[in-house]
Motif scaffolding. Structure first.
Motif: not given
Ligand code: ATP
Ligand code: MG
Lengths: 359, 301
Positions: B128-130, B135, B146, B148, B151, B153-154
């Motif tokens: 997960h990005k966040n 990450n 970071r 993505d 997600g 925008t990957s």
């Protein structure tokens, strides 16, 4: 370069925590450029000693020196040894050529030179026709010769051979034995040759080392050890047929077996064990000697006649065996049932204490 | 003598052959037949006729199928060699620390007994990005931006990297286990001999361990190649039923089959599924044959 072992000890601990001293406080110097036969019964620690020298096993105690260098802690790949394993350990997926070439590749010998040396080595052991075969396409003897070639090709400082002839037929064995001796002479490489065949050790070695239960019994030139065994074990281990061993006593300077005098000695009165080499029993033509037996079997092979005497009586003084043997000249024309008087050659008779030590 | 023995062999094999024909050969032949139907409605069990190659040609003209082919082949050709090499390296490493061997064997075997969709979901969180672990680690190492991974925008690349990492990780366990036990069967004398012959660790690995393990390596590479060609669970686990971002970007051949297989109401779709399953079958057979032929030359014994 000589090999020196100081107080070398190797202890194996088996699964049930029992400890085996495979090699026990060995002090031994193997002189430079000599071929030494390491001799002893199965399980006495011969292979273990060899692996300690090679560095494949680590000693629990003691040190090993190659010349001036201590190698006790050096890994095997740095020791510069050639080793022929008891069951060859040829790489099954390599051809004969690749097997012999492998050590040279690891030592980064230039390609052309490596090729040349491999071929010369193969020729030396008579396998130049079989370079492209896999080990399993070779006979036991041929495999053994590949193993010897692989050990020698890198011109090692020390050559260790673990029963290298055990899988050869009698003729090839003699031939390879001479071959090893010749190669060793030519290269002048310090060599340890392990065997449990006393005749093999005696014929090939400059010196022999007799081992038992991890302990060195005696070291010396083959004939010296044969003529002057330090104990009963060595006396029995060397010589074929085996030395005849009797219970005996010393009384007033006379050596007596079953009351029959077989020799004289300066030793004090005591119970002893007497060993007489088969070739030390001579036919007494005057029939005056009290040491007499009825002959049971006669075997004549060429020059020599072997007289075999069976001892049936319950309170026999003959130790270990039911028969004993005498080797005499064939001209004596002895037949079974003859009663023969023997005289004993003093130098062929050995007197041991009850603890087995030579007196 | 010979014929009698053959008889017995067949007799012993009979139950096995019966089961195999019911559960393997029958569905295969059935799929083959369905792939020749035109306008097949599985619910009504009605067809509009037959076509020899019609369904196959339709699939081959479908860009989604080629996307599935591309993804499947990328997975197979990267994850299989990478995982074989990694597991060999780990198995060799484990051999040199015998005390930890048992412990690590258990650790590495855990993923094998865990459901891969569940593990895939756990991986999805890690990527997960966040909130993802990956990450977080990258940030610690100094990579500020970071990524993505999977997600909204990957890209195809980041998703494929995530999928490959997951696929390799998931398949390591079994391979390590097989390689460790294979290595235990190699005679210790060869390693002693190699030490005497001054071989470096790398030489020993390359010229002794690998060749002597080659039958096992071949077995593993065939089975894991087949497994990779059938990749599906990992994609669902990691990307959900959308199969990536944008939808279907991470589709695989098996996912393609399921997609059309599920459209029971649309006439003819069932036959597309059957035809693509047959194509996958043919690809798998071709791969096994190639690997078998290669092995004749390169595998020792
Ligand atoms: N790895 C081991 N673990 C435990 N005990 C061992 C091991 N290797 C050898 N031994 C024991 O050490 C002793 C010496 O063994 P070694 O192999 O050196 O004998 P050997 O003289 O070479 O005999 P052989 O003529 O049969 O080859 C034996 O009692 C053997 O059982
Ligand atoms: Mg031995």
């Amino acid at each position: 370069m000589d090999i020196k072992m100081v107080n070398l000890t190797k202890i194996f601990t088996s699964k049930n925590r029992k400890e085996v001293q495979a090699v026990s406080h060995v002090d031994l110097t193997i002189p430079s450029g000599k071929l030494i036969g390491l001799l002893g019964p199965s399980g006495c620690g011969k292979s273990t000693t060899l692996y300690l020298i090679a560095g494949l096993l680590k000693q629990n105690e003691g040190q090993i020196f190659f010349g001036e260098d201590e190698v006790s802690e050096m890994p095997p790949e740095k020791r510069g040894i050639g080793l022929v394993f008891q069951n060859y350990a040829l790489y099954p997926h390599f051809t004969v050529r690749e097997n012999i070439l492998f050590p040279l590749q690891n030592l980064h010998v230039p390609k052309e030179e490596a090729k040349q040396r491999t071929f010369e080595m193969a020729k030396l052991v008579g396998l130049e026709e079989m370079l492209d075969r896999k080990p399993k396409e070779l006979s036991g003897g041929q495999q053994q010769r590949v193993a010897i070639a692989r050990a020698l090709v890198k011109k090692p400082r020390v050559l260790l051979l673990d029963e290298p002839l055990s899988n050869l037929d009698a003729r090839l064995r003699l031939q390879t034995r001479e071959e090893i001796k010749r190669i060793q002479r030519e290269t002048g490489i310090t060599t340890v040759f392990v065997t449990h065949d006393q005749e093999e050790a005696m014929s090939i070695s400059d010196e022999i080392v007799v081992m038992k239960d991890g302990v060195i019994q005696q070291m010396g030139q083959p004939q010296d050890v044969y003529d002057h065994p330090v104990n009963l074990f060595v006396a029995k281990f060397l010589g074929s047929p085996q030395i005849n061993v009797f219970d005996g006593v010393i009384e007033a300077g006379k050596v007596l077996i079953d009351g029959m005098a077989v020799g004289a000695t300066e030793l004090p009165d005591q119970k002893v064990v007497i060993g007489i080499r088969p070739e030390g029993l001579q036919v007494d033509k005057t029939a005056l000697s009290p040491f007499k037996f009825e002959i049971d079997l006669v075997e004549t092979i060429g020059r020599d006649t072997t007289l075999i005497i069976e001892v049936t009586s319950e309170e026999s003084t003959l130790l270990d065996k039911k028969t004993f043997k005498a080797i005499v000249d064939a001209e004596n024309r002895i037949r079974p049932k003859d009663v023969i008087h023997f005289v004993v050659k003093p130098e062929k008779m050995h007197i041991f204490g009850l603890d087995g030590k030579h007196l | 003598m010979e014929t009698k023995n053959n008889w017995k062999a067949w007799l012993y094999l009979a139950p096995m052959l019966l089961l195999m024909s019911v559960f393997t050969f029958y569905p295969l032949i059935n799929a083959f037949i369905i792939s020749f139907y035109k306008g097949y409605r599985p619910l009504q069990n009605s067809i509009e006729g037959f076509t020899l190659l019609g369904n196959y040609l339709l699939i081959l003209r479908n860009p989604l199928f080629w996307n599935a082919m591309k993804n499947t082949f990328v997975i197979a050709f990267i994850s299989v060699p990478v995982s074989i090499f990694l597991s060999l390296a780990i198995a060799v490493g484990l051999k040199s620390i015998p005390k930890l061997n048992k412990f690590f064997q258990t650790v590495f075997f855990l993923p094998y007994v865990t459901n891969s969709i569940a593990v895939g979901m756990a991986f999805a969180v890690m990527f997960h990005k966040n909130y993802g672990l990956i990450n977080a680690i990258l940030e610690r190492l100094g990579f500020a931006g970071r990524i993505d991974w999977i997600g909204g925008t990957s890209s195809w690349w980041t998703q494929m990297v995530a999928l490959l990492i997951f696929t390799v990780w998931e398949s390591l366990a079994f391979k390590i286990l097989v390689f460790t036990s294979g290595m235990q069967n190699i005679d210790k004398q060869y390693y002693d001999a190699a030490k005497i012959d001054s071989a470096s660790k790398w030489t020993v690995f390359r010229r002794i361990t690998v060749p002597l393990l080659s039958p096992i390596i071949l077995y593993i590479s065939i089975t894991s190649m087949i497994g990779a060609l059938k990749a599906y669970n990992s994609v669902i686990g990691l990307f959900g039923v959308k199969l990536g971002n944008p939808s279907n970007s991470m589709i695989t051949i098996v996912a393609f089959v399921y997609k059309y297989r599920a459209e029971l109401a649309s006439p003819g779709y069932y036959s597309y599924a059957a035809a693509s399953a047959i194509i996958l079958f043919i690809i798998t057979v071709i791969f096994s044959l190639i690997q078998g032929a290669v092995s004749k030359k390169r595998v020792h014994y």
